[in-house]
Write a protein that holds these residues in place. Structure first.
Motif, PDB file in Angstrom:
ATOM      1  N   LEU A 118       5.615   3.030  -8.569  1.00  0.00           N
ATOM      2  CA  LEU A 118       5.076   3.827  -7.470  1.00  0.00           C
ATOM      3  C   LEU A 118       5.291   5.326  -7.673  1.00  0.00           C
ATOM      4  O   LEU A 118       4.438   6.139  -7.299  1.00  0.00           O
ATOM      5  CB  LEU A 118       5.740   3.390  -6.160  1.00  0.00           C
ATOM      6  CG  LEU A 118       5.244   2.070  -5.561  1.00  0.00           C
ATOM      7  CD1 LEU A 118       6.276   1.505  -4.602  1.00  0.00           C
ATOM      8  CD2 LEU A 118       3.912   2.268  -4.866  1.00  0.00           C
TER       9      LEU A 118
ATOM     10  N   PHE B 178       3.109  -0.798  -6.855  1.00  0.00           N
ATOM     11  CA  PHE B 178       2.487  -1.180  -5.591  1.00  0.00           C
ATOM     12  C   PHE B 178       2.302  -2.696  -5.510  1.00  0.00           C
ATOM     13  O   PHE B 178       2.592  -3.311  -4.479  1.00  0.00           O
ATOM     14  CB  PHE B 178       1.143  -0.468  -5.435  1.00  0.00           C
ATOM     15  CG  PHE B 178       0.357  -0.919  -4.239  1.00  0.00           C
ATOM     16  CD1 PHE B 178       0.756  -0.593  -2.954  1.00  0.00           C
ATOM     17  CD2 PHE B 178      -0.790  -1.693  -4.389  1.00  0.00           C
ATOM     18  CE1 PHE B 178       0.047  -1.025  -1.839  1.00  0.00           C
ATOM     19  CE2 PHE B 178      -1.515  -2.124  -3.280  1.00  0.00           C
ATOM     20  CZ  PHE B 178      -1.097  -1.785  -2.009  1.00  0.00           C
TER      21      PHE B 178
ATOM     22  N   GLN C 263      -2.868   1.637  -8.210  1.00  0.00           N
ATOM     23  CA  GLN C 263      -2.669   0.577  -7.227  1.00  0.00           C
ATOM     24  C   GLN C 263      -2.875  -0.813  -7.801  1.00  0.00           C
ATOM     25  O   GLN C 263      -2.298  -1.789  -7.301  1.00  0.00           O
ATOM     26  CB  GLN C 263      -3.587   0.787  -6.020  1.00  0.00           C
ATOM     27  CG  GLN C 263      -5.075   0.656  -6.324  1.00  0.00           C
ATOM     28  CD  GLN C 263      -5.939   1.342  -5.285  1.00  0.00           C
ATOM     29  OE1 GLN C 263      -5.883   2.552  -5.097  1.00  0.00           O
ATOM     30  NE2 GLN C 263      -6.750   0.570  -4.589  1.00  0.00           N
TER      31      GLN C 263
ATOM     32  N   HIS D 279      -0.379   1.609   5.323  1.00  0.00           N
ATOM     33  CA  HIS D 279      -0.326   2.450   4.132  1.00  0.00           C
ATOM     34  C   HIS D 279       0.352   3.783   4.436  1.00  0.00           C
ATOM     35  O   HIS D 279       1.135   4.296   3.625  1.00  0.00           O
ATOM     36  CB  HIS D 279      -1.726   2.676   3.571  1.00  0.00           C
ATOM     37  CG  HIS D 279      -2.193   1.575   2.687  1.00  0.00           C
ATOM     38  ND1 HIS D 279      -1.847   1.488   1.364  1.00  0.00           N
ATOM     39  CD2 HIS D 279      -2.965   0.488   2.945  1.00  0.00           C
ATOM     40  CE1 HIS D 279      -2.385   0.399   0.831  1.00  0.00           C
ATOM     41  NE2 HIS D 279      -3.073  -0.218   1.781  1.00  0.00           N
TER      42      HIS D 279
ATOM     43  N   MET E 204      -1.885   3.742  -0.748  1.00  0.00           N
ATOM     44  CA  MET E 204      -0.730   3.814  -1.626  1.00  0.00           C
ATOM     45  C   MET E 204      -1.176   3.814  -3.088  1.00  0.00           C
ATOM     46  O   MET E 204      -2.099   3.093  -3.465  1.00  0.00           O
ATOM     47  CB  MET E 204       0.199   2.623  -1.382  1.00  0.00           C
ATOM     48  CG  MET E 204       1.009   2.689  -0.098  1.00  0.00           C
ATOM     49  SD  MET E 204       2.132   4.103  -0.035  1.00  0.00           S
ATOM     50  CE  MET E 204       3.152   3.807  -1.480  1.00  0.00           C
TER      51      MET E 204
END
Length: 305
Positions: free
Chosen positions: A118, A227, A111, A185, A156
C-alpha cells in the motif's frame, strides 16, 4: 427525501481475487440481493453486454441496473482511447436506464497487484493532479453529452486515494465530473467521511456505503501488505458489521438533500461472510439509519414503464 438501495456483485464475485468468489449465477446473485430488500445492482463480470439479453434478466429479478465500473486510464492515456472503450458501455447503460457509469482510475494504480504494498501507491505532483483533473472533467463532459453521466470513484491504491488528494482533484476539476463518495475507501485512507461530504456534497451523485473493520485496517503493515491483502484479511464489510457510523453519514447526506442511490459495495470472503447474510445485515442497518434521517426508501425494482 427519497433514496434507493443497491448492491455491488463484488460480494459474490471478486474480479481481482477469484478465490474470494461465490460460485453462483447472475440470476442467483440478483435473487439473493432482491430477497434482502435491495432494488438495484451494479454491473459485474457475469452480466451480459447486450441490453436485449440483460433487460429480461433484470425484469425477472425485479432489479434495476444502478451503475457499474469503468476502468479509466486518463492519467496515462489520451481521451480518444478512453472514449472508444467506454462508448459501448454508454450505449448499454442508456438502453437499460442506468443512472451513471462509475469512473475508476486504473492508470498507475496498484489496487490489483498483490505484490505492491500500500505504501507504494502512485502519487501525482500538484501540476500532474491539475492536468489530470482537467482531463477527467473533459471526459466527464463528453460522456454526459453522449447521454450518460459519470461518477468519479476515489480509490485505495490509486492516484486519488487520500482526502487531501480528493480535495486537490475536486478543486482542479469541474462540475462536468460528478463524485462518487465511498465511505469505506475514504476511511481506509485515513480521511474524514463527514468532512468530505461537507466539502463536496454539491457534486456527489452516487454513494458507496462500504464499511471497514477498523482493527483490520489499523493492523496492516502498509510497507509490506497490499490492497488485495487487506481485502483478503477482511478490511471491508457491510454497514452494520463494521466500524463506521452510518447513522451520522446518512444523516449528513440528508442534511444536504442528497437523493439517489446508496450502494453496498463490500468485497470479502463469501465463505466466511455469506453474501446473502451480509446483504440482509447491510439492508437492515441502512433501513434503520435511512428512516432515522427522514428518507423514504423506494421499494420498486425494475421500472414498470
Amino acid at each position: 427525501m427519497k433514496a434507493k438501495l443497491g448492491m455491488s456483485p463484488i460480494a459474490w464475485w471478486n474480479d481481482d481475487l477469484v478465490e474470494l468468489s461465490d460460485d453462483v449465477s447472475l440470476e442467483e446473485c440478483l435473487r439473493q440481493s432482491r430477497s434482502a430488500g435491495f432494488t438495484g445492482m451494479e454491473k459485474g463480470r457475469r452480466f451480459p453486454d447486450d441490453p436485449e439479453v440483460m433487460l429480461p434478466i433484470l425484469r425477472a429479478a425485479d432489479v434495476t441496473l444502478c451503475g457499474g465500473w469503468f476502468s479509466g486510464t486518463l492519467v496515462d492515456e489520451d481521451l480518444a482511447a478512453n472514449k472508444d472503450r467506454i462508448l459501448p458501455m454508454i450505449e448499454l447503460f442508456k438502453a437499460v436506464d442506468a443512472p451513471c457509469i462509475v469512473y475508476g482510475e486504473v492508470g498507475r494504480s496498484i489496487q490489483g497487484d498483490r505484490s505492491k504494498p500500500l505504501a507504494t501507491k502512485p502519487k501525482l505532483s500538484d501540476d500532474e493532479m491539475k492536468a489530470y483533473a482537467r482531463k477527467v472533467t473533459a471526459f466527464g463532459e463528453w460522456c454526459a453529452d453522449q447521454g450518460m453521466p459519470l461518477s468519479y470513484h476515489h480509490h485505495m491504491a490509486a492516484v486519488v486515494e487520500t482526502e487531501a488528494e480528493l480535495d486537490a482533484f475536486m478543486a482542479a476539476s469541474g462540475p462536468g465530473i460528478p463524485l462518487l463518495l465511498d465511505a469505506g475507501h475514504l476511511a481506509f485512507a485515513g480521511g474524514d467521511v463527514l468532512r468530505a461530504i461537507d466539502n463536496h456534497h454539491a457534486r456527489i451523485n452516487h454513494v458507496h456505503v462500504k464499511d471497514i473493520r477498523r482493527a483490520v485496517v489499523d493492523g496492516l503493515d502498509r510497507t509490506r501488505q497490499s490492497f488485495l491483502d487487506a481485502v483478503a484479511l477482511g478490511a471491508f464489510t457491510v454497514p452494520g458489521d463494521g466500524s463506521l457510523d452510518f447513522g451520522a453519514i446518512v444523516q449528513r447526506f440528508a442534511d444536504y438533500g442528497y437523493e439517489g442511490w446508496f450502494v453496498v459495495e463490500a468485497e470479502q470472503d463469501p465463505r466466511k461472510n455469506p453474501p446473502l447474510r451480509m446483504a440482509q445485515v447491510g439492508h437492515a442497518e441502512l433501513m434503520r439509519v435511512m428512516n432515522a434521517a427522514g428518507y423514504t426508501v423506494e421499494t420498486q425494482g425494475f421500472p414498470t414503464r
